[in-house]
Design a protein around this motif. Structure first.
Motif, PDB file in Angstrom:
ATOM      1  N   ILE A   7       0.875  -1.166   0.000  1.00 45.42           N
ATOM      2  CA  ILE A   7       0.000   0.000   0.000  1.00 45.42           C
ATOM      3  C   ILE A   7       0.916   1.220   0.000  1.00 45.42           C
ATOM      4  CG2 ILE A   7      -1.797   1.286   1.217  1.00 45.42           C
ATOM      5  CD1 ILE A   7      -2.659  -1.370   2.493  1.00 45.42           C
ATOM      6  N   ALA A   8       0.788   2.042  -1.033  1.00 44.55           N
ATOM      7  CA  ALA A   8       1.686   3.187  -1.191  1.00 44.55           C
ATOM      8  C   ALA A   8       0.917   4.482  -0.981  1.00 44.55           C
ATOM      9  CB  ALA A   8       2.308   3.160  -2.588  1.00 44.55           C
ATOM     10  N   PHE A   9       1.569   5.402  -0.327  1.00 50.58           N
ATOM     11  CA  PHE A   9       0.963   6.708  -0.050  1.00 50.58           C
ATOM     12  C   PHE A   9       1.751   7.806  -0.733  1.00 50.58           C
ATOM     13  CE2 PHE A   9      -2.049   5.818   3.408  1.00 50.58           C
ATOM     14  CZ  PHE A   9      -1.652   4.534   3.779  1.00 50.58           C
ATOM     15  N   ASP A  10       1.032   8.688  -1.407  1.00 49.89           N
ATOM     16  CA  ASP A  10       1.612   9.962  -1.804  1.00 49.89           C
ATOM     17  C   ASP A  10       1.927  10.730  -0.515  1.00 49.89           C
ATOM     18  OD1 ASP A  10       2.042  12.444  -3.288  1.00 49.89           O
ATOM     19  OD2 ASP A  10       0.087  13.035  -2.467  1.00 49.89           O
ATOM     20  N   ALA A  11       2.819  11.715  -0.586  1.00 49.33           N
ATOM     21  CA  ALA A  11       3.198  12.436   0.635  1.00 49.33           C
ATOM     22  C   ALA A  11       2.501  13.801   0.737  1.00 49.33           C
ATOM     23  CB  ALA A  11       4.714  12.604   0.674  1.00 49.33           C
ATOM     24  N   ARG A 112      -2.168   1.803  11.953  1.00 49.19           N
ATOM     25  CA  ARG A 112      -3.039   0.622  11.894  1.00 49.19           C
ATOM     26  C   ARG A 112      -2.703  -0.250  10.686  1.00 49.19           C
ATOM     27  NH1 ARG A 112      -9.587   0.993  11.617  1.00 49.19           N
ATOM     28  NH2 ARG A 112      -9.912  -1.155  10.915  1.00 49.19           N
ATOM     29  N   LEU A 113      -2.563   0.368   9.521  1.00 45.29           N
ATOM     30  CA  LEU A 113      -2.303  -0.419   8.307  1.00 45.29           C
ATOM     31  C   LEU A 113      -0.911  -1.044   8.314  1.00 45.29           C
ATOM     32  CD1 LEU A 113      -3.985   1.877   5.627  1.00 45.29           C
ATOM     33  CD2 LEU A 113      -4.767  -0.382   6.355  1.00 45.29           C
ATOM     34  N   SER A 114       0.019  -0.416   9.002  1.00 42.70           N
ATOM     35  CA  SER A 114       1.393  -0.950   9.013  1.00 42.70           C
ATOM     36  C   SER A 114       1.470  -2.280   9.768  1.00 42.70           C
ATOM     37  CB  SER A 114       2.361   0.060   9.635  1.00 42.70           C
ATOM     38  OG  SER A 114       2.149   0.129  11.034  1.00 42.70           O
ATOM     39  N   ARG A 115       0.453  -2.578  10.559  1.00 44.67           N
ATOM     40  CA  ARG A 115       0.463  -3.859  11.279  1.00 44.67           C
ATOM     41  C   ARG A 115       0.090  -5.021  10.360  1.00 44.67           C
ATOM     42  NH1 ARG A 115      -1.392  -0.497  15.677  1.00 44.67           N
ATOM     43  NH2 ARG A 115      -3.581  -0.980  15.342  1.00 44.67           N
ATOM     44  N   SER A 116      -0.595  -4.721   9.263  1.00 53.66           N
ATOM     45  CA  SER A 116      -1.044  -5.804   8.379  1.00 53.66           C
ATOM     46  C   SER A 116      -0.403  -5.757   6.985  1.00 53.66           C
ATOM     47  CB  SER A 116      -2.572  -5.732   8.214  1.00 53.66           C
ATOM     48  OG  SER A 116      -2.967  -4.415   7.891  1.00 53.66           O
ATOM     49  N   HIS A 117       0.204  -4.637   6.614  1.00 51.35           N
ATOM     50  CA  HIS A 117       0.686  -4.463   5.241  1.00 51.35           C
ATOM     51  C   HIS A 117       2.059  -3.787   5.203  1.00 51.35           C
ATOM     52  CE1 HIS A 117      -3.668  -4.848   4.643  1.00 51.35           C
ATOM     53  NE2 HIS A 117      -3.396  -5.244   3.421  1.00 51.35           N
ATOM     54  N   THR A 118       2.719  -3.988   4.066  1.00 48.44           N
ATOM     55  CA  THR A 118       3.931  -3.214   3.790  1.00 48.44           C
ATOM     56  C   THR A 118       3.511  -1.878   3.204  1.00 48.44           C
ATOM     57  OG1 THR A 118       5.216  -5.200   3.371  1.00 48.44           O
ATOM     58  CG2 THR A 118       6.042  -3.150   2.409  1.00 48.44           C
ATOM     59  N   LEU A 119       3.977  -0.813   3.813  1.00 54.19           N
ATOM     60  CA  LEU A 119       3.612   0.531   3.356  1.00 54.19           C
ATOM     61  C   LEU A 119       4.824   1.225   2.729  1.00 54.19           C
ATOM     62  CD1 LEU A 119       1.569   1.856   6.445  1.00 54.19           C
ATOM     63  CD2 LEU A 119       0.811   0.333   4.606  1.00 54.19           C
ATOM     64  N   LEU A 120       4.541   1.987   1.676  1.00 54.17           N
ATOM     65  CA  LEU A 120       5.589   2.782   1.016  1.00 54.17           C
ATOM     66  C   LEU A 120       5.139   4.230   0.946  1.00 54.17           C
ATOM     67  CD1 LEU A 120       6.670   1.159  -2.397  1.00 54.17           C
ATOM     68  CD2 LEU A 120       7.844   1.029  -0.195  1.00 54.17           C
ATOM     69  N   VAL A 121       6.102   5.138   0.892  1.00 50.14           N
ATOM     70  CA  VAL A 121       5.801   6.510   0.493  1.00 50.14           C
ATOM     71  C   VAL A 121       6.284   6.651  -0.942  1.00 50.14           C
ATOM     72  CG1 VAL A 121       6.267   8.955   0.872  1.00 50.14           C
ATOM     73  CG2 VAL A 121       6.103   7.415   2.831  1.00 50.14           C
ATOM     74  N   VAL A 122       5.424   7.122  -1.826  1.00 48.86           N
ATOM     75  CA  VAL A 122       5.802   7.356  -3.220  1.00 48.86           C
ATOM     76  C   VAL A 122       5.499   8.812  -3.547  1.00 48.86           C
ATOM     77  CG1 VAL A 122       5.452   6.724  -5.627  1.00 48.86           C
ATOM     78  CG2 VAL A 122       5.334   4.967  -3.861  1.00 48.86           C
ATOM     79  N   HIS A 164      10.080  -3.642  -6.863  1.00 51.15           N
ATOM     80  CA  HIS A 164       9.593  -4.283  -5.638  1.00 51.15           C
ATOM     81  C   HIS A 164       9.029  -5.683  -5.905  1.00 51.15           C
ATOM     82  CE1 HIS A 164      10.088  -0.866  -2.841  1.00 51.15           C
ATOM     83  NE2 HIS A 164       9.991  -0.151  -3.942  1.00 51.15           N
ATOM     84  N   GLY A 165       9.069  -6.100  -7.179  1.00 50.60           N
ATOM     85  CA  GLY A 165       8.585  -7.432  -7.539  1.00 50.60           C
ATOM     86  C   GLY A 165       7.110  -7.644  -7.230  1.00 50.60           C
ATOM     87  N   VAL A 166       6.305  -6.616  -7.493  1.00 52.53           N
ATOM     88  CA  VAL A 166       4.882  -6.688  -7.152  1.00 52.53           C
ATOM     89  C   VAL A 166       4.026  -6.641  -8.411  1.00 52.53           C
ATOM     90  CG1 VAL A 166       3.015  -5.512  -5.934  1.00 52.53           C
ATOM     91  CG2 VAL A 166       5.288  -5.565  -4.939  1.00 52.53           C
ATOM     92  N   ASP A 167       3.035  -7.511  -8.451  1.00 47.67           N
ATOM     93  CA  ASP A 167       2.039  -7.493  -9.517  1.00 47.67           C
ATOM     94  C   ASP A 167       1.139  -6.264  -9.315  1.00 47.67           C
ATOM     95  OD1 ASP A 167      -0.551  -8.062 -10.807  1.00 47.67           O
ATOM     96  OD2 ASP A 167       0.309 -10.042 -11.174  1.00 47.67           O
ATOM     97  N   ALA A 168       0.836  -5.578 -10.408  1.00 51.41           N
ATOM     98  CA  ALA A 168       0.028  -4.347 -10.294  1.00 51.41           C
ATOM     99  C   ALA A 168      -1.286  -4.597  -9.561  1.00 51.41           C
ATOM    100  CB  ALA A 168      -0.246  -3.776 -11.685  1.00 51.41           C
ATOM    101  N   ARG A 169      -1.878  -5.778  -9.736  1.00 52.18           N
ATOM    102  CA  ARG A 169      -3.183  -6.054  -9.112  1.00 52.18           C
ATOM    103  C   ARG A 169      -3.095  -6.109  -7.594  1.00 52.18           C
ATOM    104  NH1 ARG A 169      -4.200 -11.236 -12.708  1.00 52.18           N
ATOM    105  NH2 ARG A 169      -1.984 -11.214 -12.275  1.00 52.18           N
ATOM    106  N   ARG A 170      -1.891  -6.281  -7.097  1.00 56.25           N
ATOM    107  CA  ARG A 170      -1.735  -6.341  -5.633  1.00 56.25           C
ATOM    108  C   ARG A 170      -1.026  -5.109  -5.083  1.00 56.25           C
ATOM    109  NH1 ARG A 170      -0.086 -12.129  -3.933  1.00 56.25           N
ATOM    110  NH2 ARG A 170      -0.737 -11.294  -1.909  1.00 56.25           N
ATOM    111  N   PHE A 171      -1.196  -4.019  -5.836  1.00 53.52           N
ATOM    112  CA  PHE A 171      -0.616  -2.730  -5.451  1.00 53.52           C
ATOM    113  C   PHE A 171      -1.742  -1.716  -5.307  1.00 53.52           C
ATOM    114  CE2 PHE A 171       1.086   1.439  -6.879  1.00 53.52           C
ATOM    115  CZ  PHE A 171       2.107   1.612  -5.963  1.00 53.52           C
ATOM    116  N   LEU A 172      -1.733  -0.990  -4.210  1.00 51.67           N
ATOM    117  CA  LEU A 172      -2.743   0.046  -3.985  1.00 51.67           C
ATOM    118  C   LEU A 172      -2.029   1.367  -3.723  1.00 51.67           C
ATOM    119  CD1 LEU A 172      -5.883   0.641  -3.258  1.00 51.67           C
ATOM    120  CD2 LEU A 172      -5.064   0.579  -0.911  1.00 51.67           C
TER     121      LEU A 172
END
Ligand SMILES: [Mg+2]
Length: 236
Positions: A7-11, A112-122, A164-172
């Motif tokens: 799960i990626a967040f704009d800043a 909260r989300l960091s407990r279940s997912h890998t988070l990025l800042v993009v 990051h070796g991630v399929d687009a469908r599993r990227f938010l």
């Protein structure tokens, strides 16, 4: 159940306030030019200068500074005094030193989300400025990485997913700009959540279809994000 791998967040204006710093600085320059030189029309002229300089400078506060000075020199016919240019530089330095103010709900949502997912800042913008803001934000430890891109287009998102070796469908991707955070990600087959900000830079404003036709999600507030993600993941 399949989860989003990233799960990626704009800043800027997604995690913390940003655009209002630019608006406030531009107002100060506008007043300076009006009072001391009888000149107006900064806003439109500055925007044209910024668009012309984008390929040279990219995004961020330093690019804004150079374009503002260039525009002030042109609008005053070269009459602007060195002291006034110095004043503009001082205002820009205040922008770079400004406190990082998180948007409402960000701290709790990211924790909260960091407990279940890998988070990025993009994000895009100045490398140093963005790193400094993240370091001062108090939430840096929740993110696996910060990706600072020179622009946020399909090609750069594709390269990011490959890195990051991630399929687009599993990227938010979550952000306040349809142009930079939502449309290119949807075009690649990823998911995107649009959370509009109070103020958005003209460059990021685009005519785009609404959430349903556009294939993205829209929220009015960051605190609604965990529930939306749980809903989407049920259908993945
Ligand atoms: Mg933004």
């Amino acid at each position: 159940m399949q989860l989003f791998e990233i799960i990626a967040f704009d800043a800027d204006d997604t995690l913390w306030h940003s655009e209002r710093l630019y608006v406030a600085a531009q107002d100060k320059v506008e007043h300076l030019l009006a009072e001391r030189y009888g000149v107006d029309g900064l806003e439109q002229a500055l925007y044209r200068t910024e668009m012309r300089n984008l390929p040279l400078y990219g995004f961020g506060i330093k690019a804004f500074a150079l374009s503002t000075i260039e525009t002030a020199v042109r609008l005053t016919g070269g009459r602007i005094r060195g002291n006034d240019v110095g004043q503009i530089v001082g205002w820009v330095q205040e922008m770079l030193r400004a406190e990082v103010e998180l948007l409402d709900g960000v701290k709790e949502t990211v924790a909260r989300l960091s407990r279940s997912h890998t988070l990025l800042v993009v994000t895009k913008g100045d490398l140093l400025d963005q790193e400094r803001k993240l370091a001062r934000s108090g939430i840096a430890h929740h993110f696996g990485a910060i990706e600072i891109l020179s622009d946020k287009d399909e090609g750069r998102y594709r390269a990011l997913l490959a890195r990051h070796g991630v399929d687009a469908r599993r990227f938010l991707m979550v952000g306040n700009s349809l142009r930079s955070d939502v449309l290119p990600v949807v075009a690649l087959g990823g998911q995107a959540v649009y959370i509009p900000a109070e103020v958005t830079w003209a460059h990021e404003a685009v005519d785009a279809p609404g959430p349903e036709a556009g294939g993205y999600h829209q929220l009015s507030h960051m605190s609604l994000l965990p529930d939306l993600i749980a809903q989407i993941e049920k259908q993945l």
